[in-house]
Each structure stands twice: as structure tokens, then as C-alpha cells.
Design a protein around this motif. Structure first.
Motif, PDB file in Angstrom:
ATOM      1  N   HIS A 122       0.584   4.208   0.898  1.00  0.00           N
ATOM      2  CA  HIS A 122       0.594   5.131   2.034  1.00  0.00           C
ATOM      3  C   HIS A 122       1.311   4.600   3.266  1.00  0.00           C
ATOM      4  O   HIS A 122       1.206   5.162   4.356  1.00  0.00           O
ATOM      5  CB  HIS A 122      -0.822   5.603   2.340  1.00  0.00           C
TER       6      HIS A 122
ATOM      7  N   ASN B  55      -6.360  11.578   0.611  1.00  0.00           N
ATOM      8  CA  ASN B  55      -5.084  11.958   0.016  1.00  0.00           C
ATOM      9  C   ASN B  55      -5.044  11.947  -1.511  1.00  0.00           C
ATOM     10  O   ASN B  55      -4.059  12.330  -2.107  1.00  0.00           O
ATOM     11  CB  ASN B  55      -4.003  11.013   0.541  1.00  0.00           C
TER      12      ASN B  55
ATOM     13  N   ASP C 286       0.859  -1.180   0.000  1.00  0.00           N
ATOM     14  CA  ASP C 286       0.000   0.000   0.000  1.00  0.00           C
ATOM     15  C   ASP C 286       0.889   1.222   0.000  1.00  0.00           C
ATOM     16  O   ASP C 286       1.785   1.339   0.836  1.00  0.00           O
ATOM     17  CB  ASP C 286      -0.872  -0.008   1.257  1.00  0.00           C
TER      18      ASP C 286
ATOM     19  N   CYS D 231     -12.430   6.936   0.989  1.00  0.00           N
ATOM     20  CA  CYS D 231     -11.121   7.347   0.463  1.00  0.00           C
ATOM     21  C   CYS D 231     -10.934   6.772  -0.933  1.00  0.00           C
ATOM     22  O   CYS D 231     -10.394   7.425  -1.806  1.00  0.00           O
ATOM     23  CB  CYS D 231     -10.001   6.882   1.376  1.00  0.00           C
TER      24      CYS D 231
ATOM     25  N   CYS E  81     -11.262   2.183   5.293  1.00  0.00           N
ATOM     26  CA  CYS E  81     -10.822   3.147   4.274  1.00  0.00           C
ATOM     27  C   CYS E  81     -12.003   3.924   3.703  1.00  0.00           C
ATOM     28  O   CYS E  81     -11.880   5.077   3.320  1.00  0.00           O
ATOM     29  CB  CYS E  81     -10.114   2.421   3.144  1.00  0.00           C
TER      30      CYS E  81
ATOM     31  N   CYS F 161      -6.473   7.189   6.010  1.00  0.00           N
ATOM     32  CA  CYS F 161      -5.225   7.081   6.764  1.00  0.00           C
ATOM     33  C   CYS F 161      -4.485   8.401   6.870  1.00  0.00           C
ATOM     34  O   CYS F 161      -3.537   8.522   7.625  1.00  0.00           O
ATOM     35  CB  CYS F 161      -4.328   6.007   6.150  1.00  0.00           C
TER      36      CYS F 161
HETATM   37  S1  SF4 Z   1      -7.432   5.114   3.719  1.00  0.00           S
HETATM   38 FE1  SF4 Z   1      -7.240   5.402   1.533  1.00  0.00          FE
HETATM   39  S2  SF4 Z   1      -5.121   5.820   1.138  1.00  0.00           S
HETATM   40 FE2  SF4 Z   1      -5.277   5.005   3.199  1.00  0.00          FE
HETATM   41  S3  SF4 Z   1      -4.874   2.825   3.009  1.00  0.00           S
HETATM   42 FE3  SF4 Z   1      -7.071   3.121   2.859  1.00  0.00          FE
HETATM   43  S4  SF4 Z   1      -7.502   3.360   0.690  1.00  0.00           S
HETATM   44 FE4  SF4 Z   1      -5.311   3.611   0.955  1.00  0.00          FE
END
Ligand code: SF4
Lengths: 198, 481
Positions: free
Chosen positions: B131, B430, B129, B411, B408, B348
């Protein structure tokens, strides 16, 4: 992994920059648990448009994609590489790649070669004149030729060697397993472990 | 010659040093796993008959596909359910610790690692991932990997890697009230571009960074990837140690002392040389917001949608034109005049307890704007419980917003939390890519404070736009932009 050396096939132009992995394959397709069968997912949104380059008759069976700068940026999804491979692409040429994408492609036998921006424009122009023309991507010589035009592309030595030999990463690393065990023997004891659960 | 923080961590994890263009082999301290990028990796192991080398350095959680409503019911979407069930089966087969939906430690993988004290300074952290860069906030070297690499780490606990270049991003000065870590990183990305960090590990330094809490530092490092970088790092300090001490898997007793001694060496030496350096002045920063379809297409909230013709570079111009068309925005429109249909508070980047507190501080006692859908999604089950203990859930509900379970969520819209085509959203996540939050959805990346003010006013806004009496401390010392 199959060995890669010279790729010859129809060259498709993708005259866009910043083609992120969400465009290469939307997240909705990431739900699958298999490693193959992603050909229909490639550029899914754009392929709904009948005018999109891959929908044109001349570019059926394309094997070489010539894209604008910053191809494969964004999410780390390796599915982007599988989708390109499943669709039939063996090489992507772009003036700049997303780092993770480039790493992923080398591991899946997809050649990602860096060409200059003028060369990308030049290749697009040649293809525009003769849609359906074949490209020859020579990994040994690091050259790409379309029609009479020939130029070089960049790919790091290590990835090139791996592609040429068709080597798989894990077996390569496990040749050094003793070194890994040795490293583990002096890891600091304060380093956290996930097990047992605390 | 001195070494940078990144180089120190790298050197301390070298299993073998590469020669002649071959990569180094790096040992991995912590491998985080989730349901989307792991099934094919486990399949690969099975095919080759390989075990997971270090289950005790591996942890899995369900986050990308999980529903944020009715989590006790079977997952309706068949493919989502398959991925989750596949992870559960793989966890059993390979002896991996898994935090499933309903478990108190379930949540977004990058919220879970730090909260358990598994992410510590000077470690190497990977996850399938991008991020994963989040964990760099602790002075760890943390980066996203592809599924082949996930398989590689599972099998060998190492990764072959070429050394990264290093870039210092120094942010000095004091943030004004109402300006946050999110605004810093959005401004950094707008400054260096989405490709500006390519090939680099970024080290964030300077007084503005030092004064951030761990949650703020995680927001910064989280979005390093949006600048094209492999990783972002911040040297550990007392703030880091205070966050870690006492967490379930952080070292304890004599081990804590030994760890501290090592962690205190994790600073860039005075005579170390970065491959590139960037400076930013925190005093001048304003709340920041994106207008386009990549995270570098952002401006201060007080500015207007830029004119594509103003870009000297042809590719930038074409990208801006396409972005404005997708976003249905006209050049010259003041950002503050843009109305939204939805507000998403989560991901995240901004779903930790402090993010929720910041959001709640603005909306407390207010009602959301008519017709705007507001969704608040904590980063983990534990964050949710912590927030509920503080009454944040009630503030959110009284405001007229939805209080959801952890994941998530919107997102990336892999679960049912999606934008409808054409819907416009102020999102604390993000990525504002086309279709990221749902096919045809339009995303403006914002901080939690901007998300809150926008939810109140219905147009992109910051706390500076709210009347003084309605927002307490933040607006009193804030000013109109
Ligand atoms: S919140 Fe969004 S950016 Fe963060 S791990 Fe989950 S899908 Fe990926």
C-alpha cells in the motif's frame, strides 16, 4: 544464490485462479523474523483439508506447481516465495502472476514461468490422468514437458539470466556504486531527509 | 513527444539506464520501514557486512503488530513482540530513525510519511508494503517492494526496475453527497478488475479527482494495488502544496520556492500518450460495497449480490461461486439486507483525520445498532490526538464504539484485533480476502460514511438510508438510492 537451469520433479496441480499471497501464506506467519522454516505455513488454510492436492500421497515431494491465472496477487510479502521454496518448489507455472510476487521469486531462485491458459488446462489434464508424474522445466530452452507433452513458458530475459547465473542483486548494483555517488552529488537540496529529526 | 507524470518522475531518478532488457537503476528518495518485512533484510545486511547507505532517507515505524489497547503494557503475543523488538534493535544497530509505540509520530507507515512532510511531489518512495501506492497522491512514484528489495534499498538507496506502462484513469463530474473517494476507487477496481492495472502505473485525473482533498486522494492511490497496479499517481496542485506547507520535513523558505518551481512541472504533457485509458463518470456513482473475497467483487449498495451464472468467464464464475460460499451469501440478496456483526473504521485507506471526521459526522448523537461491535482505530498517534482535540473520541464513545490507539489493527488482524470465524464486518480497509481480518472472518469493504451508517442500522447502509433529521447535511441533499 544457487544457479537454476533444468528442474525435474513431481508436478502438482493447483486448479484455482486468483491465489493471492494471503492464501499462499496467512499473515499470522509473517511475525517470524527468520528467512527459513516456512514450509508448514504454505497454503496453511487449505492444507487443513485432507483432500487438498499437496496432502495427497502422489504429490509428496512436488517441485513444480502448476497454478491457475493470477497467482501471487495481493500483498507484497516475500514470505510467499520463501514458503514455496522451503516446501520444496523450484518452479511455479501460471498463466498470470502478481507483479510483486514475480519480482520476488526471481530474487530467491524460484522460477516463475508464464504459460497459456490452454496449456495450464492441458497440463492439469495430463496430471489428472497420471498423478505423480514428473515435469521437466528447462530454463535454458524456456520449455516445460510433462509426459509426451511439451510447451513453452515465458520469463523475461533479465530474470532468466540472473537465475541461470545465480546472481545476487546487491552485488550487481554495487558494481555501479560510482554512478550512485555521482547521482547523489546533484540531488536537489530541498528533497526531504528523515534526519536530523525536525 | 510529451511525457506522462510517471515518466517524468522516473526519468529524474535514473542512475543508469538499462540496455537490452536489463532494468533501469532508480534512485530512491524515501524508504519507509516497518517491523514485518524488514527483519530479514537487516539480517541480510549483517550477514554481508553492509551498512545502510542513507539512514537520512530512511524512517521506521511500528504498526502491523502493535496492540491498540493498553499500549503501555508489554506486547502479550510473543512473536509480535519479537518482531517489534527486532526492529528496535535493528534501528539502533543501523542508525535508523524509529517511531515506536507510544511515540507521537507512531502509526501506520503510510499515514506517518505524509503527515511528517516526508512524502513530496516528484519523489520516489518505497516500502516493504504494497500500500505504499498511497504516497502517489502527492505526485510521487511510490510502490511496494519485497524484503529482498528492502535489503537492496537499504544497501544501495537504489532499485533495479523495468519501466512500467502507464494508464490514465479519468474521473470527471461531481460526486453526490454521501459518495466518497473510497467509492470511486472501489468502482474503478470493479470496472477494470483486480488484474486490470497489472504492469501499469495509474494516473488518476479529471475534475472529480482534482476536487478531492489530500486524504481522499490518498484513499484512491492506496487501493491502486487492489487493481493490480504497481502504483497510482495524482499530479500535484495547490491542494497538495497547501497540505505540505509547514509540515516538519517539507522544504522551507528558499528551498520551498525551488521545490515549487519543480513540482509545477509535474503534469502529464498534453501530447503525452498513455498505454491505456479508462473513463468513469463521478455523477453516476453511488456508495459502493464489496460482496465477495477480492476487491473487484463489488457493486453499488443499492444493488443485489450478483448471480455467479451471470459471468461469461469461467474463472470469474468459479471465483464468484467460491466467494459466495465463503461469504455465506445467496445470489440476489439485496446488499442492504445484509446484517453485520462488526464495523471496522481504520487502516491506511481510511484512518486519517478527514476519514474520522466523516465517520463522526454521521454517528454524532446516535447509538450503534444492538449487538454490533464497532472499532475506531486512528491511523497514527498524531491523528488520534488531533481527533481528540476535536472531540471525535467522545462522539465515538457516546455512540457505543471503541476508541483505540493507532496501528493497522483489524485491517489484517496480526494483533489481537480480529474477527471470529463467521463474523461479518463492514470495514473501511482495503482487502476482503478470505481470513484477512481473522480466520473465517467475512469482510465487506466500504467507505467511512457507509461504515458509520451501517454501524447505526446494523445492516449495510449509506447515509442515504438514514432519516434526514438524524444526519444533518449529508442526507438532506442525498437521496434514496
Ligand atoms: S493498514 Fe492494512 S493495508 Fe495498510 S499497511 Fe497496515 S496492514 Fe497494510
Amino acid at each position: 544464490m544457487n544457479k537454476v537451469s533444468v528442474i525435474r520433479g513431481v508436478a502438482a496441480p493447483l486448479e484455482r485462479s486468483n491465489v493471492d499471497t494471503d492464501q499462499i501464506i496467512p499473515a499470522v506467519f509473517l511475525k517470524r523474523v527468520t528467512k527459513t522454516g516456512f514450509e508448514d505455513a504454505l497454503f496453511y488454510a487449505w492444507r487443513q483439508d485432507p483432500e487438498f492436492v499437496l496432502n495427497r500421497a502422489e504429490f509428496q515431494n512436488a517441485r513444480v506447481l502448476i497454478a491457475g491465472p493470477d497467482f501471487g496477487t495481493g500483498s507484497s510479502r516475500e514470505h510467499a516465495v520463501w514458503a514455496l521454496r522451503d516446501y520444496g518448489f523450484d518452479a511455479v507455472l501460471s498463466p498470470r502472476f502478481g507483479d510483486i510476487f514475480r519480482g520476488n521469486s526471481g530474487k530467491q531462485g524460484l522460477l516463475s514461468g508464464e504459460i497459456s491458459e490452454p496449456d495450464a488446462a492441458k497440463l492439469w489434464a495430463i496430471i489428472a490422468d497420471r498423478p505423480g508424474i514428473e515435469a521437466t522445466v528447462d530454463l535454458v530452452e524456456r520449455t516445460v514437458s510433462v509426459g509426451d507433452y511439451s510447451t513453452t513458458f515465458k520469463i523475461d530475459d533479465y530474470t532468466r539470466w540472473r537465475l541461470l547465473e545465480g546472481l545476487d542483486d546487491i552485488s550487481l548494483t554495487l558494481r555501479d556504486e560510482e554512478r550512485i555517488t555521482e547521482f547523489e552529488s546533484h540531488r536537489a537540496s530541498w528533497r526531504p531527509r528523515t534526519l536530523p529529526v525536525r | 513527444m510529451g511525457r506522462t507524470l510517471a515518466e517524468k518522475v522516473w526519468d529524474d531518478h535514473l542512475v543508469t539506464k538499462g540496455t537490452d532488457g536489463t532494468p533501469d537503476l532508480l534512485y530512491i528518495d524515501l524508504h519507509l520501514v516497518h517491523e514485518v518485512t524488514s527483519p530479514q533484510a537487516f539480517d541480510g545486511l549483517r550477514l554481508a557486512g553492509r551498512p545502510v547507505r542513507r539512514p537520512d532517507l530512511t524512517i521506521a515505524t511500528e504498526d502491523h503488530n502493535t496492540p491498540t489497547l493498553a499500549i503501555d503494557k508489554p506486547i502479550a503475543d510473543l512473536t509480535s513482540r519479537t518482531q517489534i523488538e527486532t526492529l528496535r534493535r535493528n534501528a539502533v544497530d543501523f542508525g535508523i530513525r524509529l517511531h515506536s509505540l507510544g511515540d507521537i509520530e507512531q502509526g501506520i507507515v503510510h499515514v506517518v510519511g505524509p503527515q511528517l512532510g516526508l512524502t513530496v511531489p516528484g519523489s520516489t518512495v518505497v516500502c516493504g508494503d504494497s500500500h505504499t501506492s498511497t504516497h502517489g497522491a502527492f505526485g510521487a512514484m511510490a510502490f511496494g517492494i519485497g524484503t529482498s528489495e528492502v535489503e537492496h534499498v537499504l544497501a544501495t538507496q537504489t532499485l533495479p526496475l523495468m519501466p512500467f506502462k502507464t494508464m490514465a484513469i479519468t474521473v470527471d463530474g461531481d460526486l453526490r453527497p454521501g459518495v466518497t473517494a473510497k467509492d470511486i476507487i472501489l468502482a474503478v477496481i470493479a470496472k477494470i478488475g483486480t488484474g486490470g492495472g497489472q504492469g501499469y502505473v495509474l494516473e488518476f485525473r479529471g475534475s472529480a479527482i482534482r476536487s478531492l482533498t489530500m486524504d481522499g486522494r490518498m484513499t484512491i492511490c492506496n487501493m491502486s494495488i487492489e487493481a493490480g497496479a504497481r502504483a497510482g499517481m495524482i499530479a500535484p496542485d495547490q491542494i497538495t502544496y497547501d497540505y505540505l506547507e509547514g509540515r516538519p520535513h517539507a522544504p522551507q523558505g528558499a528551498e520551498w520556492e525551488a521545490a515549487l518551481e519543480y513540482w509545477n512541472t509535474l503534469v502529464t504533457d498534453d501530447d503525452a500518450v498513455f498505454d491505456a485509458e479508462v473513463h468513469l463518470d463521478a455523477d453516476e456513482l453511488e456508495p459502493f460495497v464489496t460482496w465477495g473475497t477480492n476487491p473487484g467483487q463489488g457493486v453499488s449498495l443499492s444493488e443485489a449480490v450478483p448471480d455467479p451464472a451471470s459471468y461469461p468467464d469461467q474463472n470469474d464464475r468459479a471465483a464468484a461461486e467460491r466467494a459466495l460460499e465463503y461469504m455465506a451469501l445467496a445470489a440476489g440478496t439485496p446488499m442492504k439486507d445484509i446484517p453485520v456483526d462488526a464495523v471496522f473504521m481504520g487502516s491506511c485507506t481510511n484512518s486519517r483525520i478527514e476519514d474520522l471526521r466523516a465517520f463522526a459526522s454521521i454517528i454524532k448523537g446516535q447509538k450503534k445498532a444492538e449487538g454490533v461491535r464497532v472499532m475506531v482505530v486512528p491511523g497514527s498517534a498524531r491523528v488520534r490526538i488531533e481527533a481528540e482535540a476535536e472531540g471525535i473520541d467522545q462522539i465515538v464513545k457516546d455512540f457505543g464504539a471503541e476508541w483505540r490507539f493507532a496501528g493497522c489493527s483489524m485491517c489484517l488482524g496480526m494483533n489481537p484485533d480480529q474477527l471470529a470465524p463467521g463474523e461479518r464486518c463492514a470495514s473501511t480497509s482495503n482487502r476482503n480476502f478470505e481470513g484477512r481480518q481473522g480466520k473465517g472472518g467475512r469482510t465487506h469493504l466500504v467507505s467511512p460514511l457507509v461504515a458509520a451508517a451501517t454501524a447505526i442500522r446494523g445492516t449495510l447502509s449509506s447515509p442515504w438510508d438514514l432519516r434526514t433529521e438524524t444526519v444533518g447535511g449529508v442526507a438532506e441533499s442525498g437521496r434514496k438510492a
